[in-house]
Design a protein around this motif. Structure first.
Motif, short mmCIF file in Angstrom:
data_model
loop_
_atom_site.label_atom_id
_atom_site.label_comp_id
_atom_site.label_asym_id
_atom_site.label_seq_id
_atom_site.Cartn_x
_atom_site.Cartn_y
_atom_site.Cartn_z
N GLU A 142 0.92 -1.20 -0.02
CA GLU A 142 0.01 0.00 0.10
C GLU A 142 0.86 1.09 -0.07
O GLU A 142 1.95 1.39 0.66
CB GLU A 142 -0.86 0.08 1.07
N ASP A 143 0.69 2.27 -0.73
CA ASP A 143 1.19 3.68 -0.81
C ASP A 143 2.55 3.49 -0.73
O ASP A 143 3.23 4.19 0.01
CB ASP A 143 0.59 4.43 0.27
N THR A 144 3.08 2.70 -1.88
CA THR A 144 4.52 2.39 -1.95
C THR A 144 5.01 2.75 -3.30
O THR A 144 4.28 2.51 -4.37
CB THR A 144 4.68 1.00 -1.56
N GLY A 145 6.08 3.22 -3.44
CA GLY A 145 6.61 3.33 -4.78
C GLY A 145 7.27 2.44 -5.36
O GLY A 145 8.11 1.56 -4.69
N LEU A 146 6.86 1.90 -6.48
CA LEU A 146 7.38 0.46 -7.20
C LEU A 146 7.69 0.82 -8.59
O LEU A 146 7.66 -0.06 -9.31
CB LEU A 146 6.36 -0.64 -7.03
N GLN A 147 8.29 1.91 -8.97
CA GLN A 147 8.54 2.22 -10.26
C GLN A 147 9.59 1.50 -10.77
O GLN A 147 10.73 1.05 -10.23
CB GLN A 147 9.15 3.78 -10.42
N VAL A 162 -2.26 -1.60 -3.94
CA VAL A 162 -3.03 -0.49 -3.75
C VAL A 162 -2.24 0.94 -3.41
O VAL A 162 -1.42 1.02 -2.64
CB VAL A 162 -3.88 -0.96 -2.77
N GLY A 163 -2.45 1.79 -4.29
CA GLY A 163 -2.03 3.29 -4.13
C GLY A 163 -0.52 3.42 -4.34
O GLY A 163 0.15 4.03 -3.70
N CYS A 164 -0.12 2.35 -5.21
CA CYS A 164 1.31 2.30 -5.43
C CYS A 164 1.60 2.80 -6.74
O CYS A 164 0.72 3.06 -7.70
CB CYS A 164 1.83 0.70 -5.55
N ASP A 165 2.84 3.47 -7.04
CA ASP A 165 3.21 3.82 -8.36
C ASP A 165 4.00 2.73 -8.83
O ASP A 165 5.12 2.44 -8.56
CB ASP A 165 4.38 5.22 -8.09
N LEU A 166 3.33 2.32 -9.99
CA LEU A 166 3.78 1.00 -10.81
C LEU A 166 4.45 1.32 -12.03
O LEU A 166 4.50 0.72 -13.00
CB LEU A 166 2.79 0.05 -10.91
N THR A 167 4.55 2.79 -12.35
CA THR A 167 5.26 3.35 -13.59
C THR A 167 6.27 2.09 -14.05
O THR A 167 7.15 2.10 -13.35
CB THR A 167 5.49 4.62 -13.52
N THR A 185 -0.68 3.96 -10.02
CA THR A 185 -0.33 4.29 -11.12
C THR A 185 0.20 3.22 -12.00
O THR A 185 1.04 2.45 -11.96
CB THR A 185 0.80 5.35 -11.06
N LEU A 186 -0.42 3.00 -13.42
CA LEU A 186 -0.11 2.16 -14.25
C LEU A 186 0.38 2.26 -15.47
O LEU A 186 0.38 1.48 -16.40
CB LEU A 186 -1.40 1.20 -14.35
N ARG A 199 -8.29 -6.35 -10.62
CA ARG A 199 -9.47 -5.44 -10.39
C ARG A 199 -8.90 -4.14 -10.25
O ARG A 199 -7.95 -3.80 -9.69
CB ARG A 199 -10.23 -5.88 -9.10
N ILE A 200 -9.46 -3.21 -10.92
CA ILE A 200 -8.86 -1.63 -11.00
C ILE A 200 -10.28 -0.67 -10.83
O ILE A 200 -11.44 -1.14 -10.74
CB ILE A 200 -8.33 -1.33 -12.43
N SER A 201 -9.99 0.44 -10.44
CA SER A 201 -10.93 1.50 -10.38
C SER A 201 -11.15 2.14 -11.91
O SER A 201 -10.53 2.05 -12.72
CB SER A 201 -10.66 2.66 -9.49
N ALA A 202 -12.39 2.78 -12.16
CA ALA A 202 -12.57 3.43 -13.38
C ALA A 202 -11.54 4.42 -13.85
O ALA A 202 -11.42 4.46 -14.99
CB ALA A 202 -13.81 4.23 -13.22
#
Length: 225
Positions: A142-147, A162-167, A185-186, A199-202
């Motif tokens: 959660e809420d973690t940078g995973l770039q 959840v709430g991660c930066d997956l760039t 972020t995807l 599962r994602i949000s709109a």
């Protein structure tokens, strides 16, 4: 008339560590082939560059510098890592059960082949983390940078990012079942086909759609003259 059996609530979060009511101070230094049980480990502990076959049970590590260390055969159960630095640490094939990482530096951490069961990672930096061929069951990040994190051939069930930066994260050949990606972020993720069934949000439809188009080799161009 027989009463209908109640269905068991679906588990959606990892189990918290089973922590003892109190902990004893840890030794001054970490040694290989040892088990630490019910200890409080602070920033003053000396950790050598290489540690083999260390087991942590019902421990709390707070402010410990583990950056760049190499751990072989690490096993952690019911353990908390708080404000620790594990950047560049090599934890390949490690085993984690009911473990939390809170506000830790995990940049470039090596978790290839690791087993993560009921693990909760929150408010951390884990850019460029290596999770190649790791296995996750009820892993919640959660809420973690995973770039740029590498999830190549990662196998996960009941997991959440959840709430991660997956760039720029790589999911090529990953096997994911019932994975939550809300608020993450995807942009520019690779191996987007492996996210099928997640599962994602709109508001995530457009960036993920772009990743799927890229995976299909479809280009958006001006019409030919």
């Amino acid at each position: 008339m027989a009463r209908a059996a109640r269905s068991k609530p679906k588990k959606i979060r990892p189990e918290a560590p089973d922590v003892p009511p109190s902990r004893q101070p840890a030794p001054a230094s970490v040694e290989s082939d040892t088990t630490w049980d019910g200890l409080l480990v602070g920033p003053g502990v000396d950790v050598p560059d290489h540690v083999a076959d260390l087991a942590l049970q019902e421990c709390r590590l707070e402010g410990v510098d583990l950056s760049g260390r190499r751990f072989g055969g690490l096993r952690c159960r019911d353990t908390e890592f708080v404000h620790c630095d594990l950047s560049g640490a090599v934890l390949e094939d490690a085993g984690f059960t009911r473990v939390t990482f809170t506000d830790c530096r995990l940049t470039g951490v090596g978790l290839a082949g690791a087993s993560l069961t009921d693990v909760h990672i929150r408010d951390c930096r884990a850019d460029m983390a290596d999770l190649r061929m790791a296995r996750g069951k009820f892993l919640l990040v959660e809420d973690t940078g995973l770039q740029g994190a590498d999830f190549y051939r990662f196998s996960g069930s009941g997991c959440g990012l959840v709430g991660c930066d997956l760039t720029g994260a790589n999911f090529a050949d990953a096997e994911l079942a019932d994975v939550y990606l809300h608020r993450s972020t995807l942009d520019d993720v690779r191996g987007a086909f492996s996210l099928r069934g997640s599962r994602i949000s709109a508001d995530q439809q457009v960036p993920l759609g772009g990743a799927l188009l890229a995976a299909l080799g479809i280009q958006v161009t001006d019409p030919p003259v």
